[in-house]
Design a protein around this motif. Structure first.
Motif, PDB file in Angstrom:
ATOM      1  N   ASP A  66       1.032  -1.283   0.027  1.00 42.29           N
ATOM      2  CA  ASP A  66       0.163   0.163  -0.077  1.00 42.29           C
ATOM      3  C   ASP A  66       0.761   1.305   0.206  1.00 42.29           C
ATOM      4  O   ASP A  66       0.877   2.325   0.906  1.00 42.29           O
ATOM      5  N   VAL A  67       1.725   1.225  -0.897  1.00 38.16           N
ATOM      6  CA  VAL A  67       2.695   2.451  -0.975  1.00 38.16           C
ATOM      7  C   VAL A  67       2.921   2.786  -2.472  1.00 38.16           C
ATOM      8  O   VAL A  67       3.231   2.041  -3.348  1.00 38.16           O
ATOM      9  N   LYS A  68       2.300   3.948  -2.793  1.00 36.83           N
ATOM     10  CA  LYS A  68       2.588   4.491  -4.365  1.00 36.83           C
ATOM     11  C   LYS A  68       3.355   5.790  -4.343  1.00 36.83           C
ATOM     12  O   LYS A  68       3.832   5.709  -5.389  1.00 36.83           O
ATOM     13  N   ILE A  69       3.547   6.310  -3.235  1.00 35.99           N
ATOM     14  CA  ILE A  69       4.244   7.716  -3.365  1.00 35.99           C
ATOM     15  C   ILE A  69       5.210   7.714  -2.228  1.00 35.99           C
ATOM     16  O   ILE A  69       4.739   7.479  -1.042  1.00 35.99           O
ATOM     17  N   LEU A  70       6.241   8.176  -2.384  1.00 36.83           N
ATOM     18  CA  LEU A  70       7.511   8.378  -1.224  1.00 36.83           C
ATOM     19  C   LEU A  70       7.430   9.918  -1.015  1.00 36.83           C
ATOM     20  O   LEU A  70       7.423  10.824  -1.863  1.00 36.83           O
ATOM     21  N   THR A  71       8.032  10.027   0.246  1.00 43.17           N
ATOM     22  CA  THR A  71       8.500  11.622   0.510  1.00 43.17           C
ATOM     23  C   THR A  71       9.761  11.778  -0.507  1.00 43.17           C
ATOM     24  O   THR A  71      10.650  10.927  -0.909  1.00 43.17           O
ATOM     25  N   VAL A  72      10.121  13.001  -0.554  1.00 40.41           N
ATOM     26  CA  VAL A  72      11.434  13.329  -1.363  1.00 40.41           C
ATOM     27  C   VAL A  72      12.822  12.571  -0.829  1.00 40.41           C
ATOM     28  O   VAL A  72      13.337  12.248  -1.608  1.00 40.41           O
ATOM     29  N   ASN A  73      12.890  12.657   0.712  1.00 41.39           N
ATOM     30  CA  ASN A  73      13.847  12.299   1.032  1.00 41.39           C
ATOM     31  C   ASN A  73      14.074  10.538   0.805  1.00 41.39           C
ATOM     32  O   ASN A  73      14.993  10.000   0.687  1.00 41.39           O
ATOM     33  N   GLN A  74      12.759  10.119   0.936  1.00 41.73           N
ATOM     34  CA  GLN A  74      12.917   8.488   0.725  1.00 41.73           C
ATOM     35  C   GLN A  74      13.039   8.288  -0.894  1.00 41.73           C
ATOM     36  O   GLN A  74      14.096   7.264  -0.828  1.00 41.73           O
ATOM     37  N   ALA A  75      12.718   9.015  -1.566  1.00 39.07           N
ATOM     38  CA  ALA A  75      13.127   8.908  -3.267  1.00 39.07           C
ATOM     39  C   ALA A  75      14.672   9.108  -3.308  1.00 39.07           C
ATOM     40  O   ALA A  75      15.335   8.447  -4.166  1.00 39.07           O
ATOM     41  N   VAL A  76      15.060  10.128  -2.841  1.00 34.02           N
ATOM     42  CA  VAL A  76      16.563  10.355  -3.073  1.00 34.02           C
ATOM     43  C   VAL A  76      17.229   9.211  -2.412  1.00 34.02           C
ATOM     44  O   VAL A  76      18.317   8.418  -2.934  1.00 34.02           O
ATOM     45  N   GLU A  77      16.988   8.692  -1.085  1.00 31.96           N
ATOM     46  CA  GLU A  77      17.659   7.691  -0.580  1.00 31.96           C
ATOM     47  C   GLU A  77      17.606   6.291  -1.386  1.00 31.96           C
ATOM     48  O   GLU A  77      18.433   5.565  -1.619  1.00 31.96           O
ATOM     49  N   ALA A  78      16.366   6.148  -1.838  1.00 29.60           N
ATOM     50  CA  ALA A  78      16.054   5.106  -2.965  1.00 29.60           C
ATOM     51  C   ALA A  78      17.173   4.991  -4.024  1.00 29.60           C
ATOM     52  O   ALA A  78      17.688   3.959  -4.609  1.00 29.60           O
ATOM     53  N   LEU A  79      17.494   6.220  -4.832  1.00 26.89           N
ATOM     54  CA  LEU A  79      18.221   6.527  -5.738  1.00 26.89           C
ATOM     55  C   LEU A  79      19.620   6.093  -5.536  1.00 26.89           C
ATOM     56  O   LEU A  79      20.298   5.398  -5.955  1.00 26.89           O
ATOM     57  N   VAL A  80      20.009   6.604  -4.265  1.00 20.79           N
ATOM     58  CA  VAL A  80      21.326   6.398  -3.853  1.00 20.79           C
ATOM     59  C   VAL A  80      21.425   4.956  -3.530  1.00 20.79           C
ATOM     60  O   VAL A  80      22.659   4.369  -3.911  1.00 20.79           O
ATOM     61  N   ARG A  81      20.621   4.182  -2.683  1.00 21.92           N
ATOM     62  CA  ARG A  81      20.862   2.998  -2.444  1.00 21.92           C
ATOM     63  C   ARG A  81      20.992   1.979  -3.639  1.00 21.92           C
ATOM     64  O   ARG A  81      21.633   1.249  -3.903  1.00 21.92           O
ATOM     65  N   VAL A  82      20.113   2.472  -4.741  1.00 21.31           N
ATOM     66  CA  VAL A  82      20.090   1.520  -5.978  1.00 21.31           C
ATOM     67  C   VAL A  82      21.424   1.734  -6.788  1.00 21.31           C
ATOM     68  O   VAL A  82      21.741   0.755  -7.487  1.00 21.31           O
TER      69      VAL A  82
END
Length: 107
Positions: A66-82
């Protein structure tokens, strides 16, 4: 090439990030979500400049959660981690989402 993150983009990221691209995260923030706003703006810019919209592969990587949208900081952290894991979106997204969001996930 410029890649705008949009939860409404029809195409999701897959594999490692292209290090020659510029990624735009949180280019349009508001107190409420405006459907297709970032998608439409990236499409308009794409006509003149080399801009595409992509969404994070949440469903593709983690299944039906049940997650479609992340916060800006979560999105940036996901990009860094990937970027650090050579394209492992499932690992990157699972690491940044709260455990309560992953409970009962269906893959």
């Amino acid at each position: 090439r410029i890649v705008v993150l949009s939860p409404d983009a029809p195409e999701a990221f897959s594999g490692p990030l292209d290090r020659s691209c510029i990624y735009v995260v949180g280019g349009l923030c508001d107190y409420k979500r405006i459907s297709n706003a970032t998608l439409h703006r990236s499409q308009e810019a794409g006509r003149k400049y080399n801009v595409v919209a992509r969404r994070l592969p949440i469903k593709e990587s983690l299944g039906d959660i049940d997650v479609k949208i992340l916060t800006v900081n979560q999105a940036v952290e996901a990009l860094v981690r990937v970027n650090l894991t050579d394209g492992d979106w499932a690992d990157a997204l699972a690491a940044i989402l709260p455990a309560r969001k992953l409970i009962g996930k269906k893959t």
